[in-house]
Structures are given as C-alpha cells and as structure tokens.
Design a protein around this motif. Structure first.
Motif, PDB file in Angstrom:
ATOM      1  N   TRP A 189     -11.649  -2.512   5.974  1.00 13.76           N
ATOM      2  CA  TRP A 189     -12.052  -3.176   4.741  1.00 13.76           C
ATOM      3  C   TRP A 189     -13.488  -2.793   4.383  1.00 13.76           C
ATOM      4  N   GLN A 190     -13.756  -2.704   3.100  1.00 13.60           N
ATOM      5  CA  GLN A 190     -15.103  -2.423   2.613  1.00 13.60           C
ATOM      6  C   GLN A 190     -15.435  -3.385   1.479  1.00 13.60           C
ATOM      7  N   TYR A 236      -2.549  -3.985  -5.406  1.00 16.15           N
ATOM      8  CA  TYR A 236      -2.858  -2.565  -5.250  1.00 16.15           C
ATOM      9  C   TYR A 236      -3.354  -2.012  -6.575  1.00 16.15           C
ATOM     10  N   SER A 290      -7.655   3.454  -8.506  1.00 17.11           N
ATOM     11  CA  SER A 290      -8.562   3.844  -7.424  1.00 17.11           C
ATOM     12  C   SER A 290      -7.830   4.107  -6.118  1.00 17.11           C
ATOM     13  N   GLN A 291      -6.504   3.872  -6.110  1.00 18.78           N
ATOM     14  CA  GLN A 291      -5.648   4.049  -4.934  1.00 18.78           C
ATOM     15  C   GLN A 291      -6.178   3.257  -3.744  1.00 18.78           C
ATOM     16  N   ARG A 292      -6.496   1.987  -4.012  1.00 21.71           N
ATOM     17  CA  ARG A 292      -6.967   1.071  -2.978  1.00 21.71           C
ATOM     18  C   ARG A 292      -6.342  -0.304  -3.201  1.00 21.71           C
ATOM     19  N   SER A 323     -12.072  -3.969  -0.558  1.00 23.69           N
ATOM     20  CA  SER A 323     -11.029  -2.954  -0.750  1.00 23.69           C
ATOM     21  C   SER A 323     -10.564  -2.440   0.599  1.00 23.69           C
ATOM     22  N   TRP A 324      -9.273  -2.057   0.658  1.00 26.61           N
ATOM     23  CA  TRP A 324      -8.649  -1.551   1.890  1.00 26.61           C
ATOM     24  C   TRP A 324      -8.326  -0.079   1.703  1.00 26.61           C
ATOM     25  N   ASP A 325      -8.799   0.773   2.630  1.00 27.65           N
ATOM     26  CA  ASP A 325      -8.586   2.216   2.506  1.00 27.65           C
ATOM     27  C   ASP A 325      -7.512   2.740   3.441  1.00 27.65           C
ATOM     28  N   ASP A 376       0.851  -1.185   0.000  1.00 24.48           N
ATOM     29  CA  ASP A 376       0.000   0.000   0.000  1.00 24.48           C
ATOM     30  C   ASP A 376       0.891   1.240   0.000  1.00 24.48           C
TER      31      ASP A 376
END
Length: 384
Positions: free
Chosen positions: A177-178, A145, A149-151, A171-173, A95
């Motif tokens: 996680w979402q 990565y 979307s930079q995720r 996805s990891w911000d 990341d």
C-alpha cells in the motif's frame, strides 16, 4: 615456366580464397537466420506473458479466458477456507492486473470490538492474508479499482476530536500500500464510491459530516481524476444520504445508485430510490419498483450476464436485476441476507460475484460466523 607455375599457384590461391569466402558467407547467413528466429520466439513469449491492456484496465471488459496467470503474492501460498477471525464492515475490490479479489479492514468482535487493517486476497480457491511492507490505518472506508491509473484506490474515513474529519487515501500496486496526498479531500464518512468507465474517473457521492454525537447527511458529488478530488455541481442530485449501494453499469455506461439512509436512524424515505449518473447529472427513476427498503444492500455488475444485481437485504433473500427502466426479480430465494456486515465485488477472473459476510451478531446472542458466497450467474452458493 617459372612464371607459368607462379600464375597457376596464384589462380589456385584465388579459387581457394573465393571458396573460403563463400563458406564464410553461407555460415554467417545461417547464424543470422537462427538469431532472428530466437529473438522472434523470445519476443512472442514476452508479449504473451503480459496481460491484455483492455482486460487489465477494466474489470467490466468482455471476459477472456486467461491462458497465462501472472505470479501474484498468493500464488504459492496455502489459502484458508475463510477470512478469520470473522469481521464486518470490510471493503473489497477486484484487481484485474493481478487476477485477485482484495479485501481490507473490518471490525472484529473479540474480547471487545476492534478495527483491523489486515489485507486479504481471494485467488479463486481460498483466502490468504497478505503482509505488505506498508499498510493503511485500521479505519473503515470504501475501495474500487481505478482503471485509469491501474491501481486499487482505498478511501478511509477518519473522525478526529470535535467532529473534524481527516480522511486518508491509499493505493495498492499488487505488492504493498502507498498513501496518497491529494490537495483536496472530501470531508465525509459513509460515502458511496464507484469507478465511471465512460468518464475514466472515480465518483464519490453523499455520506455524512459528523458534529459531536450527530451526523448531518450531505448530497455532494466528487470526482477523482487520478491526482486530486474535484467537487461537481449537477443540476439535479439525490437527497442527502449515506450507505447507498453504487456501481457502474457497463451496458448503459452510467453509474447506478440505490437506496441508502438519509436520517441516520435506519430505513428512511430514500431507502428505495433509484438514481443514475451520466457524468454530468443525476436522474431519478420513478416507478422503477421497490426491491428493498433496507439500508446497506449490495449492488454488483455481472459481466457475463451483463446484469446489475441487487441483493443483501435484511428481510429478503431475493436477487434483483436492473433492465434500465425497472427492477426485475431473477431469483426469489438463495441470496445471502444482511451482508452489510461484509463486502461484495465481481471477480472477473472467475466470472462470478463474490460476497464475504460475517453472519451473526454477538449483541443479539449469536456468534459471528465468516461466510463466502459465490454467484454463478443463475444461483448463489455458500462455500464450505
């Protein structure tokens, strides 16, 4: 005389007011200059604290020495030397926005074999377990990565009853996680995934479709545009396979794929094949050499040496590099062997390849031991 005296007084008042006006103007101008200097300094500090858009968007950009590291979820945490308990079949991604390596899941051998949905991070000094508010289920998968979307994107394999595949995406911000809900989802397990920097999209290839106790290998190619999956129909494709090593070659701006298993029983005819994806079609490179004929070897791009590294065979501890035409042995010994039990990725912040592996197999009478390996560009080092 009275009128003359009044004129003198009026003139004095005018001169006094003019003096006060000049003083007020000079004071206001000075305050304005000070305000401009303060705002300029604040703007500079705010800009300096942001990661470079180029470095944040691509883990394969030219490395730049970081003068400011943003606060991450493990900055003030005490890291552990290893991921414990040891687990196999984890997946990792770097990341660049938060300057850490992310590790998810794996299979833990305790009283009985069990899947875990733990999230761990490596900050360059040690491992630390994270505790996000929301976590994916305990399933195997693959993770990369997504610079567009930079995720960090996690693709999980889930087989339901009667062989039905119901995969999930998360996805990891940087904090939690979402889950994502694309309209179309590839229904495969054991596929290979990589981010195509030239095309700004994720590429997923191959895998297997389970049916009862058997798995049928496929050779489908899918691309993820940040919102949905779309199947591609190239004129030429590799033979059906799962577990192939695949990543992006920043020098030649194409994805490279090596090996895999095509019959579900281990080493097969596809185990030593080399293919590249240019965004439209696959091309096989015959005569490229045969470094390994093992399944689940590792393929990582080293941004510093600008080399595509291949390593992690069961029968060899050599490290090979791709020159665009052939595989060349760069070190004959020293690489971690059989790290199919773990995962690997390039750590752009530390400018090194990192490998997590759980060496050993309880079924073979050896207790699994967690290992973290680092490639410095010339040699491998096993961390204590």
């Amino acid at each position: 005389m009275a009128r003359e005296s009044q004129r003198v007084k009026l003139k004095g008042w005018e001169e006094e007011n003019q003096g006060r006006g000049r003083t007020l103007f000079i004071t206001s101008l000075a305050l304005l200059i000070v305000l401009i200097v303060v705002l300029s300094w604040a703007a500079f500090q705010l800009y300096a604290g942001k990661p470079s858009p180029r470095n944040a968007s691509s883990p394969h950009s030219t490395p730049v020495q970081n003068t400011h590291i943003p606060t991450s979820t493990i900055t003030n945490a005490t890291p552990l030397p290893q991921v414990t308990p040891p687990r196999r079949d984890s997946t990792m991604a770097y990341d660049p926005l938060h300057h850490l390596v992310l590790l998810f899941g794996g299979t833990i051998e305790a009283a009985d074999v069990q899947q875990t949905n733990e999230t761990w991070a490596w900050n360059g000094h040690g491992w630390k377990q994270l505790h996000p508010a929301s976590s994916p289920p305990a399933l195997q998968g693959t993770m990369v990565y997504d610079a567009a979307s930079q995720r960090v994107i996690l693709f999980l394999y889930q087989v339901q009853s009667a062989g039905k595949v119901a995969n999930e995406m998360w996805s990891w911000d940087g904090t939690t996680w979402q889950q994502l809900y694309p309209a179309t989802m590839p229904a495969v397990v054991g596929a290979s995934m990589a981010y195509d920097e030239a095309q700004h999209e994720i590429v997923l290839f191959g895998g297997g479709v389970p049916s009862g106790r058997t798995v049928t290998m496929v050779n489908t190619t899918w691309t993820w545009d940040g919102m949905n999956w779309r199947q591609q129909y190239p004129a030429t494709s590799p033979a059906p396979r799962a577990g192939a090593a695949m990543t992006y070659d920043a020098v030649r701006q194409q994805i490279i794929l090596y090996g895999g298993t095509g019959d579900g029983s281990g080493v097969s005819s596809v185990a030593s094949e080399t293919w590249t994806w240019d965004g439209t079609n696959w091309q096989q490179h015959n005569g490229a050499g045969v470094p390994f004929q093992d399944q689940n070897v590792h393929l990582v791009y080293d941004s510093v040496t600008r080399q595509m590294l291949l390593f992690g065979a069961i029968s060899s501890d050599a490290t090979w590099a791709w020159n665009g035409t052939r595989w060349v042995c760069v070190t004959a010994h020293g690489a971690p062997t059989a790290p199919f039990q773990g995962a690997s990725v390039y750590n752009d912040a530390a400018q090194s390849v990192i490998v997590y592996a759980a060496q050993g197999d309880s079924k073979m009478g050896t207790t699994p031991v967690p290992q973290t390996w680092i490639w410095s560009g010339t040699a491998w080092k096993l961390l204590p």
